[in-house]
Design a protein around this motif. Structure first.
Motif, PDB file in Angstrom:
ATOM      1  N   HIS A 108      -0.993 -26.228  37.830  1.00 46.55           N
ATOM      2  CA  HIS A 108      -0.086 -26.966  37.215  1.00 46.55           C
ATOM      3  C   HIS A 108      -0.765 -28.523  36.704  1.00 46.55           C
ATOM      4  O   HIS A 108      -0.062 -29.412  35.931  1.00 46.55           O
ATOM      5  N   ARG A 109      -2.168 -28.836  37.442  1.00 52.68           N
ATOM      6  CA  ARG A 109      -2.567 -29.994  37.368  1.00 52.68           C
ATOM      7  C   ARG A 109      -3.280 -29.959  35.855  1.00 52.68           C
ATOM      8  O   ARG A 109      -4.043 -30.967  35.625  1.00 52.68           O
ATOM      9  N   LEU A 110      -3.575 -28.817  35.220  1.00 48.25           N
ATOM     10  CA  LEU A 110      -4.498 -28.654  34.139  1.00 48.25           C
ATOM     11  C   LEU A 110      -3.606 -29.272  32.784  1.00 48.25           C
ATOM     12  O   LEU A 110      -2.406 -28.962  32.783  1.00 48.25           O
ATOM     13  N   SER A 127      -1.826 -19.672  28.571  1.00 46.08           N
ATOM     14  CA  SER A 127      -1.991 -18.169  29.382  1.00 46.08           C
ATOM     15  C   SER A 127      -1.898 -18.046  30.733  1.00 46.08           C
ATOM     16  O   SER A 127      -1.871 -17.344  31.379  1.00 46.08           O
ATOM     17  N   PHE A 128      -1.610 -19.342  31.320  1.00 50.10           N
ATOM     18  CA  PHE A 128      -1.505 -19.315  32.904  1.00 50.10           C
ATOM     19  C   PHE A 128      -0.058 -19.024  33.163  1.00 50.10           C
ATOM     20  O   PHE A 128       0.195 -19.363  34.510  1.00 50.10           O
ATOM     21  N   ASN A 129       0.774 -18.911  32.433  1.00 52.85           N
ATOM     22  CA  ASN A 129       2.193 -18.504  32.445  1.00 52.85           C
ATOM     23  C   ASN A 129       2.988 -19.721  33.468  1.00 52.85           C
ATOM     24  O   ASN A 129       3.526 -19.509  34.393  1.00 52.85           O
ATOM     25  N   LYS A 142      -3.313 -24.022  23.799  1.00 49.90           N
ATOM     26  CA  LYS A 142      -3.338 -25.228  25.087  1.00 49.90           C
ATOM     27  C   LYS A 142      -1.813 -25.616  24.966  1.00 49.90           C
ATOM     28  O   LYS A 142      -1.107 -25.974  24.006  1.00 49.90           O
ATOM     29  N   CYS A 143      -1.322 -25.769  26.286  1.00 52.59           N
ATOM     30  CA  CYS A 143       0.178 -26.230  26.522  1.00 52.59           C
ATOM     31  C   CYS A 143       0.009 -27.465  27.372  1.00 52.59           C
ATOM     32  O   CYS A 143      -0.613 -27.347  28.458  1.00 52.59           O
ATOM     33  N   GLU A 177      -5.194 -14.437  47.663  1.00 57.57           N
ATOM     34  CA  GLU A 177      -4.087 -14.360  47.216  1.00 57.57           C
ATOM     35  C   GLU A 177      -3.494 -15.896  46.369  1.00 57.57           C
ATOM     36  O   GLU A 177      -2.669 -15.696  45.766  1.00 57.57           O
ATOM     37  N   CYS A 178      -4.398 -16.821  46.856  1.00 57.22           N
ATOM     38  CA  CYS A 178      -3.894 -18.122  46.433  1.00 57.22           C
ATOM     39  C   CYS A 178      -4.910 -18.460  44.888  1.00 57.22           C
ATOM     40  O   CYS A 178      -6.135 -18.492  45.185  1.00 57.22           O
ATOM     41  N   SER A 179      -4.204 -18.346  43.832  1.00 56.62           N
ATOM     42  CA  SER A 179      -5.092 -18.651  42.566  1.00 56.62           C
ATOM     43  C   SER A 179      -5.071 -20.183  42.253  1.00 56.62           C
ATOM     44  O   SER A 179      -3.991 -20.609  42.066  1.00 56.62           O
TER      45      SER A 179
END
Length: 736
Positions: free
Chosen positions: A317-319, A339-341, A354-355, A301-303
């Protein structure tokens, strides 16, 4: 209450009975700066009370319940504070002879560390206790998600109100909510939440001082053994460093030393080094995967993002957040982060996939992609302004051509050598002073010594090192301004000791004495153990030449511990903190750590430490567990703006017991959208030990009209991470 036979020599003693016979009122006691407890006892007609009227004796102001304290230096209170903290800032190394610094106490044997930990070292992503106890719950922070509707997620996983994001005031404890270059124009010493920020002060120095000679230790269990600045062995705990025990390394010879596996340094890295600093930098990068206890595979459940060596599982969030977390830096090379929303605070690079974090945009450091599109490329000056009231004349170039630093009163030299449309610098060919037109700055051609007119190169090459900003002539090497004119060649062409010093030497022979600094007019400054260069708190040289090249350094609240300091510690005898009986009459403000040092007439050691709420102990050496709050109240249109409100803030245990409280007065007619900084303290015996991790604490806030004390609104916020020594809650409060 003091006994009636109290002996006092610096004031006049009165009993409450005597005060009443003299018709002294409580207001008069207040005007005489009597302690509030004394005034309250006097109002309650306690006939046994005492009041000590402090006098000014021998030119010193005495204060305290018994007039037993005074400051060693006279002057205004703020000047006294400024003087004491300035002495500590520039004498950290010297201070270790009289104190071990401050630390966060834990239950005996729970953390096995060579020194007591600073609270910032707990749950910071690296092991400091040999048993890993300080990082056992860090995954809770890493997996934490904030409410994207009204919250911003700091890099460390804590949440603040979305309204506080990019408001030019730091609200995240790791300061990740603002552009890194936009420091407020105020003395950092007096920022209200400075002690709650994640920036260690002297802990690194204390840690290094405990290391064996010729050994550099990371995470308490990884050691680099070197000889004459040459790396020899890497020793590590095989359980905590599975990456270093992969098949490609296991075939090489190994030895056992104190329970650790040791392999030759060239097994892992066969590069040739000439500088120990470069060795240590590479060593830190290579063993980064050993910084945490063995990973527990996250649930389905934890991505989370797995590093290649499986040593870490990171929040998405660290990317592309500007910090390398994986040992090979792969988390900063992800090109599909859009793409990671992730929440709105990401910036999309040139309409691609890339964001990156918005705090990296227009920060003076290019983050280029394969097509040379950067986070600086598509930002208009109107959208990301480099010249603001916060960046003007703060000694850092925020604009590429430095026009935010033109026409400033604190420019170098002090005599106003150049016009308001040109920069003072040294010619790259002759080393003589020139006035460089604004149009020639950042034009791609180096005209000035140190590449001071073309600053992008060093900022890009050393984006995580804000000191290496002086570029050597005809070289890709960048050094620090402290290495310039220091009697030691650091640049291939020696321009750091020749061209850079011609103006300072003023036609005389070069002067080389590390304990002194020669001004252009021939005046010598005795430095001793102090840092002469780049100190703006004192005007050492009349033309300010001791500040030359210092504006290259990107602003930072605290100077980082640099690796070239390591050699100081290998030759230092392990220090022994002085006992109370060994302290002499000499004033040494470092004895009180982050407290205020005062003289004491009633103490055998002749001084006393006044601790702030954050610390306790006879030397203010212990750090308190606390909740740090930033609150911004506001009112609806239904209220008259002449109204005022009393805000009461409580720390409550199990929803029944109040353990700490604070309050403030909110007056909308005087302040528009103010921020209030408060602290709620846990009991001293509550720490981050296992027995208190599951405790249920919450913050309860109530607003009342100040005139009638009618209750208007209330809020309740759970303290999210009970295992943290310092929790941050930053909220907007709408009073209805």
């Amino acid at each position: 209450m003091f006994s009636s036979d109290t002996n006092i020599v610096n004031g006049e003693k009165f009993t409450f009975t005597q005060l009443r016979q003299m018709d002294i009122s409580p207001q008069q006691l207040f005007d005489w700066y009597a302690p509030m407890d004394t005034i309250e006892d006097f109002i309650e007609e306690n006939s046994e009370g005492l009041f000590f009227n402090c006098s000014r004796k021998n030119g010193n102001n005495w204060f305290g319940p018994q007039c037993q304290y005074r400051f060693a230096n006279d002057g205004g209170f703020l000047k006294i504070i400024d003087r004491q903290y300035a002495m500590r800032t520039f004498n950290d190394f010297k201070s270790l002879s009289s104190t071990n610094g401050t630390c966060y106490p834990v239950m005996k044997n729970e953390c096995q560390s060579i020194i007591c930990l600073d609270w910032r070292e707990i749950f910071d992503g690296k092991i400091d206790c040999t048993n890993g106890f300080d990082e056992r719950h860090c995954h809770n922070l890493e997996m934490n998600e904030c409410n994207n509707t009204n919250e911003y997620r700091c890099i460390n996983g804590q949440c603040i109100d979305k309204e506080f994001y990019l408001d030019k005031q730091y609200d995240c404890m790791d300061m990740s909510d603002e552009l890194y270059e936009q420091l407020l124009e105020s003395d950092s010493m007096f920022l209200p939440d400075l002690q709650d920020r994640l920036c260690p002060l002297t802990w690194d120095r204390l840690y290094f001082q405990q290391m064996p000679v010729s050994t550099f230790i990371l995470f308490t269990h990884v050691s680099l053994i070197y000889d004459n600045k040459m790396p020899k062995w890497i020793c590590y705990n095989e359980t905590l460093c599975p990456y270093l025990s992969m098949n490609e390394f296991n075939s090489f010879e190994s030895h056992i030393l104190n329970g650790s596996i040791c392999r030759a340094f060239n097994v892992f890295n066969n590069k040739t080094y000439t500088d120990l600093k470069d060795v240590l930098k590479e060593f830190k990068r290579f063993v980064r995967s050993c910084s945490l206890p063995p990973n527990v595979q996250p649930s389905e459940e934890c991505s989370m993002f797995p590093c290649d060596d499986k040593s870490k599982f990171l929040s998405y969030h660290r990317l592309s957040d500007g910090f390398e977390d994986c040992s090979n830096g792969e988390d900063e090379r992800q090109n599909v982060t859009c793409s990671f929303n992730l929440p709105y605070y990401r910036y999309q690079c040139n309409q691609e996939t890339k964001c990156i974090r918005k705090t990296l945009v227009f920060d003076g450091i290019d983050l280029s992609d394969a097509d040379n599109n950067t986070d600086e490329t598509d930002c208009s000056m109107d959208e990301w302004r480099c010249l603001t009231p916060y960046t003007k004349c703060d000694n850092t170039w925020h604009c590429l051509d430095g026009h935010d630093e033109l026409g400033c009163k604190n420019s170098i030299p002090k005599s106003g050598f150049c016009t308001k449309q040109s920069h003072f610098y040294l010619d790259i060919v002759t080393g003589l002073p020139i006035c460089l037109a604004r149009s020639k700055a950042a034009d791609g051609s180096i005209d000035c010594v140190g590449s001071t007119d073309e600053r992008a190169f060093c900022r890009i090459k050393y984006k995580n090192n804000r000191m290496n900003r002086y570029r050597c002539r005809n070289s890709d090497i960048c050094i620090t301004p402290f290495q310039v004119c220091d009697c030691h060649q650091d640049c291939p062409e020696n321009d750091d000791e020749t061209l850079a010093c011609i103006w300072i030497n003023n036609g005389r022979k070069p002067f080389c004495d590390e304990s002194k600094f020669r001004c252009r007019n021939g005046k010598y400054i005795e430095c001793g153990e102090k840092i002469c260069r780049c100190r703006s708190d004192s005007l050492y040289c009349s033309e300010g030449e001791h500040l030359l090249f210092c504006d290259l350094i990107n602003l930072s609240l605290h100077p980082a511990f640099t690796m070239n300091e390591l050699e100081k510690y290998s030759n230092v005898t392990k220090h022994r903190v002085l006992t109370m009986q060994q302290i002499t009459d000499n004033v040494n403000t470092q004895q009180c750590n982050q407290g205020l040092h005062v003289r004491s007439a009633s103490s055998s050691i002749r001084f006393y430490c006044l601790c702030s709420d954050h610390y306790y102990g006879d030397r203010c050496q212990y750090q308190r567990k606390r909740v740090s709050l930033i609150l911004r109240p506001s009112i609806t249109d239904s209220f008259d703006h002449q109204s005022s409100f009393k805000i009461v803030v409580l720390l409550v245990h199990q929803n029944t017991t109040i353990v700490s409280h604070n309050q403030f007065l909110y007056e909308p007619q005087f302040l528009c959208l103010p921020k209030y900084y408060l602290t709620l303290l846990y009991p001293i015996n509550v720490s981050w030990s296992s027995s208190s991790l599951s405790s249920n604490y919450s913050v309860h806030i109530y607003s009342f009209t100040s005139q009638t004390l009618e209750k208007r609104s209330s809020w309740q916020f759970d303290v999210p991470f009970h295992f943290l020594p310092v929790n941050r809650i930053a909220k907007r409060l709408l009073i209805c």
